[in-house]
Design a protein around this motif. Structure first.
Motif, short mmCIF file in Angstrom:
data_model
loop_
_atom_site.label_atom_id
_atom_site.label_comp_id
_atom_site.label_asym_id
_atom_site.label_seq_id
_atom_site.Cartn_x
_atom_site.Cartn_y
_atom_site.Cartn_z
N HIS A 117 0.85 -1.19 0.00
CA HIS A 117 0.00 0.00 0.00
C HIS A 117 0.88 1.24 0.00
N CYS A 129 -4.18 3.89 -4.68
CA CYS A 129 -3.00 3.13 -4.26
C CYS A 129 -2.51 2.17 -5.35
N CYS A 146 -5.98 -2.08 -5.00
CA CYS A 146 -6.46 -1.25 -3.90
C CYS A 146 -6.71 0.13 -4.45
N HIS A 150 -4.78 6.73 0.14
CA HIS A 150 -4.33 6.67 1.53
C HIS A 150 -3.90 8.03 2.05
ZN LIG Z 1 -3.70 0.53 -0.62
#
Ligand SMILES: [Zn+2]
Ligand SMILES: [Zn+2]
Ligand SMILES: [Zn+2]
Length: 447
Positions: A117, A129, A146, A150
């Motif tokens: 990540h 991500c 993902c 973030h």
């Molecule tokens: Zn991620």
């Protein structure tokens, strides 16, 4: 606390604490220093810790690790800043003309050991991500995508999308081999420059010195990157200019070449194929200029900052781990725990003993120094420290604490023994109040 504050020697105790400048874990010494006249053998002056509070002298621990002692690490950070800066703009014995020498700031990265990540930004906008439109599930049933954007403090940053797919073996071995890779990089750089100048390697030093200052930075995924100031000097260091063929372009080209060609091999071992480690494909090379994108203050600040940090940002421990310990008792997050466990496992593999992975498990395999400089880069930390001690000594003499002797004729006999470190909980609270430092979360250092 009441007993300490009411003790008749409280003032002397407080003076000792002030002299440690807020050290969180001062070293306790017991001993004496005696000055004798070299000719007559007469005792001129004696200092003993017998009359000090608790019969000991407390000295700063001088650690580089901010996680262990913020005050001492701050001294190390600012010393590092000064000597990196001196290598860029002169000062501390380095001539100002060093600003004209070709100088680059290079970042050598680690390769990928599996998707993690990350926070990615482009033009100030945070990107998803790992957005993969038709990502397939891995053998463990996890979809390797993902789409989260973030935040900078998201605790999942640096953690693998699938821990079971992640190459923990590779990550740990890369850290263990990074110092060797660096050495091979530096050698290759010199060879390439010699070739560029039409010289045999053994004659290079008569024309050119490659000076560098580097620092290791842990990525959140738990691997090290190296940031380095690389500068070309004449023979003997920064006082002489490099030959005219040794230009910034030639240096950049040689750095690019060396970073690309060097490798380190781990032979096939117990059910594992041989592995060849190289630097990651991301290589950043930037000129350092006095008023451009990357200034000498920014570079010196950057290197000094990482010189006091270890692998804490990955969530590992800042002290050695006993291989017999139960890792679950340390309350670690899964990713650092797996990296440490892999170090401990590989430590028992025959053929890897010299990497000493059990000793360096808390560093996730890396056993190099965080911050190193070549001999000719600028002044040294030792010289900066000696200058500070000379200054402190002169002050002691002028205030009458140390007798002023002609050093050639004096015999100094000192005897010191280690008598513990840290504070009792009560002392820690008073010391924090005296020095204006924060009381650490874990109460009381061990005595
Ligand atoms: Zn991620
Ligand atoms: Zn300290
Ligand atoms: Zn998987």
């Amino acid at each position: 606390m009441i007993a300490r504050l009411n003790a008749p020697d409280y003032d002397r105790w407080a003076a000792q604490i002030r002299a440690t400048a807020g050290c969180r874990q001062p070293i306790h010494l017991r001993g004496k220093v005696e000055h004798y006249d070299g000719a007559t053998g007469q005792l001129l002056h004696r200092y003993t810790t017998r009359h000090e509070p608790d019969g000991i002298l407390r000295l700063p621990c001088k650690t580089r690790r901010a996680s262990r002692c913020p005050s001492c690490a701050e001294v190390y950070r600012s010393d590092t800043y000064q000597l990196i800066r001196a290598g860029l703009v002169g000062g501390k014995g380095v001539p100002d003309s060093v600003t004209a020498h070709p100088t680059l700031f290079a970042t050598l990265t680690a390769p990928s050991f599996g998707a993690v990540h990350t926070r990615r930004e482009r033009n100030g906008k945070v990107l998803p991500c790992h957005a993969r439109r038709d990502a397939e599930a891995c053998p463990h049933g996890r979809v390797m995508s993902c789409t989260a954007k973030h935040s900078p403090d998201d605790p999942c940053l640096g953690e693998p999308l699938c821990p079971d797919c992640y190459d923990y073996t590779g990550s740990v071995l890369f850290n263990a081999l990074a110092p060797l890779l660096w050495k091979r990089f530096a050698d290759s750089l010199r060879r390439r420059l010699a070739k560029h100048g039409g010289l045999p390697l053994r004659e290079l030093r008569e024309h050119l010195t490659v000076s560098f200052a580097k620092v290791a930075e842990y990525q959140r995924r738990g691997v090290v990157h190296f940031h380095a100031v690389i500068r070309l000097d004449g023979p003997g260091g920064p006082t002489a200019p490099p030959p005219s063929w040794a230009t910034t372009d030639a240096l950049a080209q040689a750095v690019r070449h060396a970073a690309h060609v060097v490798s380190a091999l781990v032979p096939a071992l117990e059910g594992q194929p041989a592995r060849l480690f190289k630097w990651g494909a991301q290589l950043d090379i930037r000129p350092i200029t006095l008023n451009g994108d990357l200034t000498e203050q920014a570079v010196a600040g950057y290197i000094a900052k990482y010189a006091t940090k270890a692998a804490e940002c990955v969530g590992t421990l800042d002290r050695r781990i006993n291989p017999l310990d139960n890792l679950d008792a340390y309350n670690l997050k899964d990713h650092p725990k797996r990296l440490i466990a892999e170090c401990l496992r590989l430590a028992t593999v025959e053929g890897l003993a010299e990497l000493r992975l059990a000793d360096w498990a808390h560093m996730l395999g890396f056993r190099g120094h965080f911050s190193t400089r070549s001999r000719r880069y600028s002044t040294t930390l030792g010289e900066l420290r000696a200058a500070r001690e000379r200054h402190a000594r002169e002050q002691e003499i002028t205030t009458g604490r140390l007798p002023l002797f002609d050093e050639d004729t004096i015999l100094v006999i000192s005897e010191w023994t280690y008598a513990g470190k840290g504070y009792s909980v009560a002392d820690q609270l008073i010391a924090a109040a005296i020095t204006g430092t924060r009381v650490p979360d874990i109460p009381g250092g061990a005595r």
